[in-house]
Design a protein around this motif. Structure first.
Motif, PDB file in Angstrom:
ATOM      1  N   ASP B 255       0.816  -1.214   0.000  1.00 36.55           N
ATOM      2  CA  ASP B 255       0.000   0.000   0.000  1.00 36.55           C
ATOM      3  C   ASP B 255       0.849   1.263   0.000  1.00 36.55           C
ATOM      4  O   ASP B 255       0.349   2.351  -0.258  1.00 36.55           O
ATOM      5  N   SER B 256       2.125   1.110   0.322  1.00 33.76           N
ATOM      6  CA  SER B 256       2.987   2.292   0.359  1.00 33.76           C
ATOM      7  C   SER B 256       3.532   2.651  -1.015  1.00 33.76           C
ATOM      8  O   SER B 256       4.249   3.637  -1.153  1.00 33.76           O
ATOM      9  N   ILE B 257       3.244   1.841  -2.007  1.00 32.27           N
ATOM     10  CA  ILE B 257       3.745   2.153  -3.350  1.00 32.27           C
ATOM     11  C   ILE B 257       2.898   3.282  -3.936  1.00 32.27           C
ATOM     12  O   ILE B 257       1.671   3.198  -3.930  1.00 32.27           O
ATOM     13  N   PRO B 258       3.519   4.323  -4.416  1.00 29.87           N
ATOM     14  CA  PRO B 258       2.738   5.379  -5.061  1.00 29.87           C
ATOM     15  C   PRO B 258       2.075   4.813  -6.319  1.00 29.87           C
ATOM     16  O   PRO B 258       2.695   4.061  -7.067  1.00 29.87           O
ATOM     17  N   ARG B 259       0.798   5.152  -6.489  1.00 33.09           N
ATOM     18  CA  ARG B 259       0.099   4.633  -7.671  1.00 33.09           C
ATOM     19  C   ARG B 259      -0.595   5.766  -8.395  1.00 33.09           C
ATOM     20  O   ARG B 259      -1.055   6.725  -7.783  1.00 33.09           O
ATOM     21  N   LEU B 260      -0.676   5.613  -9.708  1.00 36.31           N
ATOM     22  CA  LEU B 260      -1.256   6.693 -10.514  1.00 36.31           C
ATOM     23  C   LEU B 260      -2.710   6.957 -10.127  1.00 36.31           C
ATOM     24  O   LEU B 260      -3.150   8.091 -10.073  1.00 36.31           O
ATOM     25  N   ASP B 261      -3.469   5.884  -9.836  1.00 43.16           N
ATOM     26  CA  ASP B 261      -4.883   6.103  -9.535  1.00 43.16           C
ATOM     27  C   ASP B 261      -5.098   6.609  -8.116  1.00 43.16           C
ATOM     28  O   ASP B 261      -6.220   6.814  -7.689  1.00 43.16           O
ATOM     29  N   HIS B 262      -4.035   6.804  -7.380  1.00 43.82           N
ATOM     30  CA  HIS B 262      -4.149   7.400  -6.051  1.00 43.82           C
ATOM     31  C   HIS B 262      -3.747   8.859  -6.066  1.00 43.82           C
ATOM     32  O   HIS B 262      -3.493   9.457  -5.029  1.00 43.82           O
ATOM     33  N   LYS B 263      -3.697   9.412  -7.260  1.00 43.60           N
ATOM     34  CA  LYS B 263      -3.219  10.774  -7.418  1.00 43.60           C
ATOM     35  C   LYS B 263      -3.997  11.741  -6.519  1.00 43.60           C
ATOM     36  O   LYS B 263      -5.220  11.685  -6.437  1.00 43.60           O
ATOM     37  N   ALA B 332      -8.279  -5.564   3.396  1.00 42.47           N
ATOM     38  CA  ALA B 332      -7.946  -4.369   4.169  1.00 42.47           C
ATOM     39  C   ALA B 332      -7.354  -4.742   5.522  1.00 42.47           C
ATOM     40  O   ALA B 332      -7.747  -4.213   6.550  1.00 42.47           O
ATOM     41  N   CYS B 333      -6.403  -5.677   5.532  1.00 46.05           N
ATOM     42  CA  CYS B 333      -5.881  -6.137   6.815  1.00 46.05           C
ATOM     43  C   CYS B 333      -4.944  -5.114   7.401  1.00 46.05           C
ATOM     44  O   CYS B 333      -3.834  -5.401   7.776  1.00 46.05           O
ATOM     45  N   ARG B 334      -5.398  -3.881   7.423  1.00 44.26           N
ATOM     46  CA  ARG B 334      -4.502  -2.925   8.034  1.00 44.26           C
ATOM     47  C   ARG B 334      -5.214  -1.967   8.983  1.00 44.26           C
ATOM     48  O   ARG B 334      -4.620  -0.998   9.434  1.00 44.26           O
ATOM     49  N   GLY B 335      -6.456  -2.272   9.279  1.00 47.87           N
ATOM     50  CA  GLY B 335      -7.090  -1.586  10.383  1.00 47.87           C
ATOM     51  C   GLY B 335      -7.546  -0.175  10.082  1.00 47.87           C
ATOM     52  O   GLY B 335      -7.543   0.279   8.951  1.00 47.87           O
ATOM     53  N   PRO B 336      -7.940   0.521  11.140  1.00 40.74           N
ATOM     54  CA  PRO B 336      -8.642   1.793  11.007  1.00 40.74           C
ATOM     55  C   PRO B 336      -7.776   2.931  10.489  1.00 40.74           C
ATOM     56  O   PRO B 336      -8.318   3.913   9.982  1.00 40.74           O
ATOM     57  N   ALA B 337      -6.449   2.831  10.570  1.00 40.83           N
ATOM     58  CA  ALA B 337      -5.612   3.954  10.164  1.00 40.83           C
ATOM     59  C   ALA B 337      -5.604   4.141   8.649  1.00 40.83           C
ATOM     60  O   ALA B 337      -5.085   5.126   8.150  1.00 40.83           O
ATOM     61  N   SER B 338      -6.188   3.201   7.968  1.00 39.84           N
ATOM     62  CA  SER B 338      -6.133   3.238   6.512  1.00 39.84           C
ATOM     63  C   SER B 338      -6.806   4.485   5.946  1.00 39.84           C
ATOM     64  O   SER B 338      -7.774   5.002   6.497  1.00 39.84           O
ATOM     65  N   ASP B 339      -6.282   4.958   4.824  1.00 40.16           N
ATOM     66  CA  ASP B 339      -6.855   6.158   4.241  1.00 40.16           C
ATOM     67  C   ASP B 339      -7.734   5.825   3.039  1.00 40.16           C
ATOM     68  O   ASP B 339      -8.267   6.695   2.405  1.00 40.16           O
ATOM     69  N   THR B 340      -7.806   4.528   2.731  1.00 35.52           N
ATOM     70  CA  THR B 340      -8.702   4.160   1.638  1.00 35.52           C
ATOM     71  C   THR B 340     -10.108   4.000   2.208  1.00 35.52           C
ATOM     72  O   THR B 340     -10.267   3.527   3.340  1.00 35.52           O
TER      73      THR B 340
END
Lengths: 368, 341
Positions: B255-263, B332-340
């Motif tokens: 999830d830390s990889i910058p992605r174009l669709d996350h612009k 989404a195994c990363r809990g509430p801190a997620s920004d998605t």
């Protein structure tokens, strides 16, 4: 010879001054490059061979070709000594030698040193007199025909004595430097490479020697020596001088040891001695050579100092230091007695220090 | 199996105490296979490689346990002399920064040729001919002339090719590439990786690719081992891992990889810092940063569970997470801190 590598305007694959007709690609197998038939003007575009190789060989185009051409322009400047593309492979030393030959500082100092070596070996080339042939009636007399530098306090010819003094100075300087560089260089390199106890021991030992003031040490140690030869003086210089070189050698070996290429050589199967001799020593030796060359000048000065203090060489040995010492009380009445040997000493020391400087510049691959 | 690392443990004596750099690493590499070892700085990936090569600085380093089986022999039991004949000839290493890994005072031809002089006892002339041949192999143009050049006369990509040529010289069975493209710019990176992959196929070598660049891995690796705090936390075939990670740390990395669709959106970052190797937290070393952490994570060190159930599972997958199945099933195994959303 123009320095192509530095004055070259830079790689330009699109350069218009290429003459493709001269070397049509393909008329010569890539990888072979006959010397001498490449006009200088072809260098900026890397030459037809490089162009051919880069495009046909890699097909990477753009940045890769540029890089290739950059490399080609940086490539060897074919010198007359056979360092060119068809000659035998260049080494650090042949490169350094090529740089040195173009350095005026080196040329001047080398000529001076050569001259000095000549008169040290054959003083009779320059003077027919005998340095010990003195006439008290002529004491402190100034310059006169046949005796350009005048006479000293004992009525000896200053010119002859100055010429003969070179032998002692050069012998002392060269022998002391060789001894110091060998002893200090090897001990320091071993300590730096192997580390551990041996290193700790050597480092403390050098500290002990560093604590001995040179002149005071000389006064104490040499005052008990009765020999009239130069060897006790040389021995004293090696004894007090090796820690300096050993420390430099140790330091530069430790620096070189940590370089990635030593680790890489190890990862590719090099043994300990091979790493030390082939990968570390050539990268560590330059500071030792430079410091030793500069130290040579200071050893000559040190010999003069010790002789001046009366513990170095003793008459009837002819040395600049002895002459400076005996002339110093009369500097007001007869300054020529002091100035000639002192001048010779100063020029000699300067020549060796300049040589050391030039060698340092030439041995630094990063300045290429 | 070409290489089998079993429960390898490496410690370093430091001023602040013993740093446990590698804490029981297991991995295997087969001939012709590319294993990517992924992890942050200090995760132990390079130290493991150094231990395999036998170029660990001892002291301060110390191998405290485990075995390294290379073609059936335990390398850790070999004498230094035997070890040295393995290095270079049977396994070789490519370093990160080719400029500093090449000796500046020797021509590249001398350095390439040295491989043949040291291991094969060739004459210098034959070794030079071999060096030219090798430089041709890694596609250095005009190799015949450039063999006399010094490393600084080459561009970064060319230097890395020369390093690759050195590693390949004696056609080893295993190559360890320690971040081979980190010091290169992106276009050259791709060329160097392609070359490495191609030569690997050609010689049927095992390749361990150490990197922290997930992009590099995706194209060339067959399998991935993700390391954290000196342990393997997840291992999987490369596409399975990208599709569905079975460890929250891997998920965080992806999830830390910058992605174009996350612009325009904030880039995800795993919270906190990697643990100090002198004080690795008890239990799962990732628990202080893990969004899924439960009580059990604080006390029990998770073994490398076989990921044999759930979506995208399969043989050869493993995860050192007590809740690997939850992670695998819930993307989404990363809990509430997620920004998605």
């Amino acid at each position: 010879m123009p320095d192509v590598r530095r004055t070259n305007p830079g790689p330009d694959p699109e350069s218009g001054d290429r003459r493709p007709g001269e070397h049509p690609p393909g008329d010569r197998p890539p990888g072979e490059h006959p010397p001498g038939d490449r006009p200088r003007g072809d260098w900026p575009d890397g030459g037809p061979d490089a162009e051919d190789g880069a495009v046909a060989g890699t097909g990477f185009g753009g940045s890769m070709d540029l890089a290739t051409n950059e490399g080609r322009t940086l490539e060897d400047d074919p010198g007359p000594d056979g360092g060119g593309p068809s000659g035998r492979p260049r080494s650090l030393w042949s490169d350094a030698w090529r740089d040195l030959r173009r350095n005026p500082v080196f040329l001047v100092s080398a000529l001076l040193i050569l001259f000095l070596a000549l008169i040290a070996m054959w003083p009779s080339l320059l003077t027919s007199g005998d340095p010990l042939d003195c006439d008290l009636a002529l004491a402190q007399e100034g310059s006169r025909p046949g005796h350009p530098f005048g006479f000293n306090g004992q009525g000896c010819d200053v010119y002859t004595r100055t010429v003969y003094g070179a032998r002692t100075s050069v012998t002392v300087g060269v022998c002391a430097t060789l001894g110091v560089a060998l002893l200090g260089g090897v001990l320091g390199a071993l300590a730096g490479f192997f580390g551990g106890l041996w290193d700790a021991l050597l480092s403390r030992l050098t500290d002990v020697f560093f604590a001995i003031p040179v002149v005071l040490g000389g006064l104490v140690l040499l005052s008990v020596v009765t020999s009239n030869s130069v060897w006790p003086v040389i021995g004293f210089m090696v004894l007090l001088g090796w820690p300096q070189i050993s420390r430099i050698s140790r330091g530069s070996v430790i620096t070189a040891k940590q370089h990635d290429y030593v680790q890489a050589a190890r990862a590719l199967g090099a043994s300990g001695p091979r790493m030390l001799l082939r990968h570390i020593a050539p990268n560590a030796i330059a500071p030792v050579i430079v410091v030793a060359t500069i130290a040579l000048g200071t050893y000559i000065a040190l010999e003069a100092t010790l002789s001046y203090l009366g513990v170095g060489l003793k008459p009837p040995t002819v040395s600049w230091g002895i002459d400076i010492s005996s002339a110093s009380p009369y500097i007001r009445n007869a300054p020529h007695m002091l100035l000639w040997p002192a001048g010779a000493l100063a020029v000699t020391v300067l020549a060796f220090i300049m040589l050391g400087d030039a060698v340092r510049d030439a041995l630094d691959p990063k300045l290429r | 199996m070409l290489l089998e690392v079993r429960d390898l443990r490496v410690e370093f004596a430091t001023r602040d105490g013993v740093a446990q750099a590698v804490n029981g690493v297991d991995y295997t590499v087969d001939a012709g296979e590319t294993l990517a070892v992924l992890g942050e700085s200090g995760s132990g990936k390079s130290v493991t490689a150094q231990a395999i090569m036998g170029i660990l600085d001892v002291p301060p380093g110390r191998i405290t346990g485990g075995e390294i089986l290379f073609k059936g022999r335990d390398l850790l039991k070999l004498k230094e002399e035997q070890r040295r004949s393995v290095r270079g000839a049977e396994m070789a290493m490519i370093f990160q920064d080719a400029l500093s890994s090449l000796n500046p005072v020797l021509t590249v031809g001398d350095q390439l040729g040295e491989m043949f002089v040291v291991h094969r006892g060739m004459s210098r002339k034959d070794a030079r001919a071999k060096a030219v041949e090798l430089m041709d192999r890694v596609r250095i143009p005009a190799a015949g002339q450039r063999v006399r050049d010094y490393p600084h006369q080459f561009s970064g990509g060319m230097r890395q090719r020369i390093m690759i040529a050195m590693a390949l010289a004696l056609e080893p069975d295993l190559i360890i590439a320690d971040e081979p493209t980190t010091a290169l710019d992106v276009t050259v990176q791709a060329q160097v990786m392609d070359l490495l992959a191609e030569l690997q196929r050609e010689y049927d070598m095992g390749l361990i690719l150490i990197t922290h660049d997930l992009g590099v891995v995706a194209d060339v690796a067959d399998r991935i081992a993700v390391m954290y705090a000196g342990r393997i936390v997840e291992t999987a075939p490369v596409h399975d891992l990208y599709k569905a990670p079975a460890h929250p740390y891997t998920r965080g990395l992806l999830d830390s990889i910058p992605r174009l669709d996350h612009k325009g959106r904030e880039l995800y970052a795993i919270k906190g810092l990697p643990p100090s190797l002198t004080a690795i937290p008890p239990g799962c070393p990732f628990h202080p940063r893990c969004p899924m952490a439960q009580d059990v994570c604080r006390t029990d060190v998770p073994p490398l569970y076989a990921v044999d159930r759930g979506p995208v599972s399969g043989p050869g997958r493993g995860s050192a997470c007590h809740f690997w199945l939850d992670c695998l099933e819930d993307s989404a195994c990363r809990g509430p801190a997620s920004d998605t959303p």
